[in-house]
Design an enzyme around this catalytic site. Structure first.
Site, PDB file in Angstrom:
ATOM      1  N   ARG A 178      46.510 -42.932 -22.937  1.00  0.00           N
ATOM      2  CA  ARG A 178      46.207 -42.092 -21.771  1.00  0.00           C
ATOM      3  C   ARG A 178      46.463 -42.850 -20.463  1.00  0.00           C
ATOM      4  O   ARG A 178      46.950 -42.289 -19.492  1.00  0.00           O
ATOM      5  CB  ARG A 178      44.744 -41.645 -21.842  1.00  0.00           C
ATOM      6  CG  ARG A 178      44.324 -40.673 -20.751  1.00  0.00           C
ATOM      7  CD  ARG A 178      42.985 -40.045 -21.085  1.00  0.00           C
ATOM      8  NE  ARG A 178      42.477 -39.264 -19.971  1.00  0.00           N
ATOM      9  CZ  ARG A 178      41.351 -39.524 -19.309  1.00  0.00           C
ATOM     10  NH1 ARG A 178      40.603 -40.568 -19.671  1.00  0.00           N
ATOM     11  NH2 ARG A 178      40.956 -38.769 -18.326  1.00  0.00           N
ATOM     12  N   HIS A 234      48.777 -41.643 -17.368  1.00  0.00           N
ATOM     13  CA  HIS A 234      48.255 -41.508 -16.008  1.00  0.00           C
ATOM     14  C   HIS A 234      49.008 -42.408 -15.029  1.00  0.00           C
ATOM     15  O   HIS A 234      49.136 -42.071 -13.856  1.00  0.00           O
ATOM     16  CB  HIS A 234      46.761 -41.834 -15.994  1.00  0.00           C
ATOM     17  CG  HIS A 234      45.907 -40.716 -16.500  1.00  0.00           C
ATOM     18  ND1 HIS A 234      44.675 -40.415 -15.963  1.00  0.00           N
ATOM     19  CD2 HIS A 234      46.121 -39.810 -17.485  1.00  0.00           C
ATOM     20  CE1 HIS A 234      44.158 -39.373 -16.605  1.00  0.00           C
ATOM     21  NE2 HIS A 234      45.020 -39.000 -17.538  1.00  0.00           N
ATOM     22  N   VAL A 289      51.795 -40.850 -11.566  1.00  0.00           N
ATOM     23  CA  VAL A 289      51.491 -41.149 -10.162  1.00  0.00           C
ATOM     24  C   VAL A 289      52.367 -42.320  -9.733  1.00  0.00           C
ATOM     25  O   VAL A 289      52.217 -43.432 -10.218  1.00  0.00           O
ATOM     26  CB  VAL A 289      49.999 -41.506  -9.968  1.00  0.00           C
ATOM     27  CG1 VAL A 289      49.700 -41.699  -8.487  1.00  0.00           C
ATOM     28  CG2 VAL A 289      49.110 -40.421 -10.556  1.00  0.00           C
ATOM     29  N   GLY A 347      55.271 -42.945 -10.601  1.00  0.00           N
ATOM     30  CA  GLY A 347      56.117 -43.425 -11.680  1.00  0.00           C
ATOM     31  C   GLY A 347      55.443 -44.531 -12.470  1.00  0.00           C
ATOM     32  O   GLY A 347      54.326 -44.954 -12.177  1.00  0.00           O
ATOM     33  N   ASP A 371      54.778 -47.689 -12.833  1.00  0.00           N
ATOM     34  CA  ASP A 371      54.877 -48.931 -12.052  1.00  0.00           C
ATOM     35  C   ASP A 371      53.607 -49.773 -12.111  1.00  0.00           C
ATOM     36  O   ASP A 371      53.439 -50.703 -11.323  1.00  0.00           O
ATOM     37  CB  ASP A 371      55.210 -48.617 -10.589  1.00  0.00           C
ATOM     38  CG  ASP A 371      54.081 -47.883  -9.865  1.00  0.00           C
ATOM     39  OD1 ASP A 371      53.153 -47.379 -10.545  1.00  0.00           O
ATOM     40  OD2 ASP A 371      54.123 -47.818  -8.618  1.00  0.00           O
ATOM     41  N   GLU A 389      44.019 -45.569  -7.417  1.00  0.00           N
ATOM     42  CA  GLU A 389      44.135 -44.513  -8.423  1.00  0.00           C
ATOM     43  C   GLU A 389      42.989 -44.548  -9.420  1.00  0.00           C
ATOM     44  O   GLU A 389      42.458 -43.516  -9.827  1.00  0.00           O
ATOM     45  CB  GLU A 389      45.466 -44.635  -9.166  1.00  0.00           C
ATOM     46  CG  GLU A 389      46.690 -44.312  -8.338  1.00  0.00           C
ATOM     47  CD  GLU A 389      47.985 -44.680  -9.049  1.00  0.00           C
ATOM     48  OE1 GLU A 389      48.028 -44.577 -10.299  1.00  0.00           O
ATOM     49  OE2 GLU A 389      48.947 -45.078  -8.362  1.00  0.00           O
ATOM     50  N   ASN A 393      40.513 -40.621 -13.480  1.00  0.00           N
ATOM     51  CA  ASN A 393      40.715 -41.958 -14.051  1.00  0.00           C
ATOM     52  C   ASN A 393      39.423 -42.727 -14.300  1.00  0.00           C
ATOM     53  O   ASN A 393      39.461 -43.843 -14.832  1.00  0.00           O
ATOM     54  CB  ASN A 393      41.627 -42.780 -13.136  1.00  0.00           C
ATOM     55  CG  ASN A 393      43.062 -42.311 -13.172  1.00  0.00           C
ATOM     56  OD1 ASN A 393      43.516 -41.750 -14.169  1.00  0.00           O
ATOM     57  ND2 ASN A 393      43.791 -42.515 -12.086  1.00  0.00           N
ATOM     58  N   PRO A 435      47.777 -33.749 -14.225  1.00  0.00           N
ATOM     59  CA  PRO A 435      47.428 -32.380 -14.643  1.00  0.00           C
ATOM     60  C   PRO A 435      45.925 -32.265 -14.901  1.00  0.00           C
ATOM     61  O   PRO A 435      45.356 -33.061 -15.653  1.00  0.00           O
ATOM     62  CB  PRO A 435      48.242 -32.193 -15.926  1.00  0.00           C
ATOM     63  CG  PRO A 435      48.499 -33.573 -16.431  1.00  0.00           C
ATOM     64  CD  PRO A 435      48.605 -34.447 -15.228  1.00  0.00           C
ATOM     65  N   HIS A 441      46.149 -35.852 -27.408  1.00  0.00           N
ATOM     66  CA  HIS A 441      44.747 -35.446 -27.490  1.00  0.00           C
ATOM     67  C   HIS A 441      44.270 -35.344 -28.936  1.00  0.00           C
ATOM     68  O   HIS A 441      43.156 -34.878 -29.192  1.00  0.00           O
ATOM     69  CB  HIS A 441      44.535 -34.113 -26.770  1.00  0.00           C
ATOM     70  CG  HIS A 441      44.487 -34.254 -25.285  1.00  0.00           C
ATOM     71  ND1 HIS A 441      44.220 -33.197 -24.429  1.00  0.00           N
ATOM     72  CD2 HIS A 441      44.673 -35.326 -24.473  1.00  0.00           C
ATOM     73  CE1 HIS A 441      44.243 -33.615 -23.175  1.00  0.00           C
ATOM     74  NE2 HIS A 441      44.526 -34.912 -23.178  1.00  0.00           N
ATOM     75  N   ASP A 450      39.756 -33.921 -30.719  1.00  0.00           N
ATOM     76  CA  ASP A 450      40.239 -33.353 -31.971  1.00  0.00           C
ATOM     77  C   ASP A 450      39.132 -33.527 -33.006  1.00  0.00           C
ATOM     78  O   ASP A 450      38.793 -34.653 -33.377  1.00  0.00           O
ATOM     79  CB  ASP A 450      41.518 -34.077 -32.409  1.00  0.00           C
ATOM     80  CG  ASP A 450      42.021 -33.655 -33.783  1.00  0.00           C
ATOM     81  OD1 ASP A 450      41.428 -32.737 -34.382  1.00  0.00           O
ATOM     82  OD2 ASP A 450      43.011 -34.237 -34.262  1.00  0.00           O
ATOM     83  N   THR A 453      40.775 -34.698 -37.244  1.00  0.00           N
ATOM     84  CA  THR A 453      41.019 -36.115 -37.553  1.00  0.00           C
ATOM     85  C   THR A 453      40.857 -36.885 -36.250  1.00  0.00           C
ATOM     86  O   THR A 453      41.841 -37.252 -35.606  1.00  0.00           O
ATOM     87  CB  THR A 453      42.426 -36.338 -38.152  1.00  0.00           C
ATOM     88  OG1 THR A 453      43.397 -35.730 -37.274  1.00  0.00           O
ATOM     89  CG2 THR A 453      42.540 -35.709 -39.524  1.00  0.00           C
ATOM     90  N   ASP A 482      47.776 -37.742 -34.945  1.00  0.00           N
ATOM     91  CA  ASP A 482      48.587 -36.940 -35.851  1.00  0.00           C
ATOM     92  C   ASP A 482      48.722 -35.520 -35.315  1.00  0.00           C
ATOM     93  O   ASP A 482      48.299 -35.216 -34.198  1.00  0.00           O
ATOM     94  CB  ASP A 482      47.986 -36.946 -37.268  1.00  0.00           C
ATOM     95  CG  ASP A 482      46.559 -36.392 -37.314  1.00  0.00           C
ATOM     96  OD1 ASP A 482      46.133 -35.717 -36.344  1.00  0.00           O
ATOM     97  OD2 ASP A 482      45.858 -36.639 -38.307  1.00  0.00           O
TER      98      ASP A 482
END
Length: 343
Positions: A57, A61, A65, A67, A69, A83, A89, A157, A187, A242, A245, A250
């Protein structure tokens, strides 16, 4: 004609960025780099399997933002929030893993390997450890020197987005709707704080019980037993993304969506658009096919707006930009480094 040429150039940018990255980039300059990252990630995941989800994740993230970097790794200061200080975050984890990998690499090859590449490698290794999804990562990214809290809020998003909002958000990063569905499969592991999904359990104005009709009623009632209507983004109660599992990367995430068990609005939204639902159904039925698409989409994402060549820098400490003595005082004085901490 000029407009057509501009559009062609814009469409070609992702391929150009990818061409500037290279598999085995550190083979000559720092041969142990990828091995040292793998060791740091494996050690952390052995102690806490949830770290794998955090690192995957974190890479996502970072790329959305400014790119890919490494800007998400920069610490903010009270007057210059970064950030990582933005609400989306605050729940990221795994910072110490990146620090450990960077320290080991700096001891072996000082000033050679970027934090942005370390994060990309760590995400790849997490996918392998959590889901046996193996792939090679082109490297050669350089580290950015700017990290601004507000930019995370406007680029990432939100968990409340509907299908059209998700498609538009990913399109801004030159990722297709199909790639958006594929990447959402991350996720399959990890957790979300109650504040990210209580909008599906309660009326947001009155706080009265109001389960989203696209959510399984029994699942909604289970979530209500965990999460009060007063939950905020920082309420320290979480639920697994999830429930089938929970610790394995997966395709069962898509199976859960078919059963109305998507935790976030943005998860279940993938079944509300016919084209997106077709992708969900395909991924639910083809585990190996999804895994292949996932690593391809992740590699493409990893080339978003990258800095290469003489752009940016190679940070010595992933949490702060390089110090004045390394030549950036003029840029700092000009305000170029606003929003980040420095020595």
């Amino acid at each position: 004609m000029a407009r057509y040429v501009l559009l062609v150039l814009l469409a070609a940018l992702p391929a150009l960025c990818m061409a500037q990255l290279k598999i085995g980039f550190y083979d000559q300059t720092c041969p142990p780099a990828e091995r040292l990252v793998r060791q740091a990630v494996a050690s952390a995941v052995a102690s806490n399997p949830g770290i794998a989800a955090g690192l995957i994740r974190m890479h996502f993230h970072d790329c959305f933002v400014r790119g890919c970097d490494g800007s998400v790794l920069l610490d903010g200061t009270p007057g210059n929030l970064a950030e990582k200080d933005a609400i989306p975050n605050l729940s990221l984890r795994g910072w110490e893993v990146i620090d450990a990998a960077k320290s080991a690499i700096e001891a072996a090859c000082p000033g050679v390997v970027s934090c942005a590449d370390i994060l990309a490698f760590a995400s790849r290794d997490s996918a392998d450890l959590a889901g046996n999804i193996t792939y090679k990562v082109p490297a050669g990214r350089r580290d950015g020197r700017v990290s601004i809290q507000a930019e995370a809020l406007t680029n990432l998003p939100a968990p409340f987005l509907n299908a059209s909002g998700l498609i538009a958000n990913f399109a801004r990063k030159n990722l297709t709707a199909a790639e958006m569905v594929t990447l959402s499969g991350a996720h399959s592991i990890g957790r979300a704080h109650c504040g990210a999904f209580t909008n599906r359990l309660y009326n947001t104005t009155t706080g009265a019980v109001q389960i989203d009709p696209t959510l399984s009623l029994s699942y909604g009632e289970l979530l209500q037993s965990k999460c009060p209507a007063s939950s905020t983004p920082t309420t320290p109660i979480t639920a697994r993304l999830d429930i089938i599992t929970a610790d394995v990367l997966d395709n069962k995430y898509y199976v859960a969506l078919q059963q109305q068990l998507g935790l976030l609005t943005s998860d279940q939204a993938l079944t509300t658009d016919p084209a997106l639902k077709a992708e969900v159904d395909e991924n639910a039925g083809r585990p190996n096919g999804w895994a292949t698409k996932f690593h391809r989409a992740t590699v493409k994402m990893g080339a978003i707006e990258v800095l290469t060549g003489s752009q940016g820098e190679i940070r010595r400490n992933c949490r702060v930009v390089n110090s004045r003595r390394l030549g950036f005082e003029a840029e700092r004085s000009a305000g170029f480094l606003r929003g980040v901490a420095s020595f």
